[in-house]
Design a protein around this motif. Structure first.
Motif, PDB file in Angstrom:
ATOM      1  N   ARG A   1     -13.737 -25.344  22.472  1.00 21.53           N
ATOM      2  CA  ARG A   1     -13.246 -26.493  21.730  1.00 21.53           C
ATOM      3  C   ARG A   1     -14.189 -27.681  21.904  1.00 21.53           C
ATOM      4  NH1 ARG A   1      -8.877 -25.840  19.300  1.00 21.53           N
ATOM      5  NH2 ARG A   1      -8.412 -28.027  19.030  1.00 21.53           N
TER       6      ARG A   1
ATOM      7  N   ALA B   1     -15.103 -25.414  18.157  1.00 22.33           N
ATOM      8  CA  ALA B   1     -13.825 -25.446  17.440  1.00 22.33           C
ATOM      9  C   ALA B   1     -13.194 -26.832  17.549  1.00 22.33           C
ATOM     10  CB  ALA B   1     -12.879 -24.389  18.014  1.00 22.33           C
ATOM     11  N   GLU B   2     -12.631 -27.313  16.462  1.00 22.64           N
ATOM     12  CA  GLU B   2     -11.943 -28.618  16.466  1.00 22.64           C
ATOM     13  C   GLU B   2     -10.461 -28.448  16.702  1.00 22.64           C
ATOM     14  OE1 GLU B   2     -12.893 -31.724  16.516  1.00 22.64           O
ATOM     15  OE2 GLU B   2     -15.011 -31.297  16.284  1.00 22.64           O
TER      16      GLU B   2
END
Length: 161
Positions: free
Chosen positions: A62, A160-161
């Protein structure tokens, strides 16, 4: 001739504070490398990079916020900024080193690489306005042109957001 590569997290938020100093005191800046925290250097030869594997690996991580919270100095004179938290950078490095065990960080010179943003390769008096808030959104694959010695971006791998 082999093409040298590295994986970095660019820190554009630091450029206003360290950009000019890095150009004067950090040979990587003069060679085109932006303010960054290294994930793995040196990485594989440019011809052997598996971009799909890198994209898959980094997509599992993330994006994260961090701050450059203090100035540090190593005995040999290198001046650098400390990222807090540091563990996400350690995790990125460990994941790459685990996937490519023949390419340990800094060729295995250190037992535990310390995440850092180099400001100067030589001692300087540096009192920046800190903290600098930043966000790691991607890992960037950079590649060195052997004829010119300049580094350039080959590809960015989003987290990843």
């Amino acid at each position: 001739m082999p093409r040298q590569t590295a994986l970095i997290v660019e820190v554009p938020e630091a450029e206003p504070t360290v950009g000019e100093l890095r150009l004067q005191h950090d040979s990587s800046a003069a060679a085109g490398v932006p303010a960054h925290i290294t994930v793995l250097y040196p990485f594989v030869d440019g011809e052997d990079v598996d971009e799909d594997a890198l994209a898959g690996l980094f997509s599992r991580f993330r994006a994260f916020d961090f701050v450059l919270d203090r100035v540090e100095r190593w005995q040999e004179g290198i001046v650098w900024l400390h990222p807090e938290p540091s563990f996400p950078f350690v995790d990125l490095t460990a994941a790459v080193a685990q996937h490519w065990p023949d390419h340990p960080p800094y060729e295995g010179m250190f037992d535990e690489p310390i995440p850092h943003l180099t400001v100067s390769e030589t001692p300087i008096d540096f009192q920046p306005r800190l903290p600098i808030a930043a966000r790691a959104r991607a890992v960037t694959l950079i590649e060195r042109d052997e004829s010119s010695g300049r580094w350039s971006t080959r590809r960015r791998f989003p987290l990843a957001e």
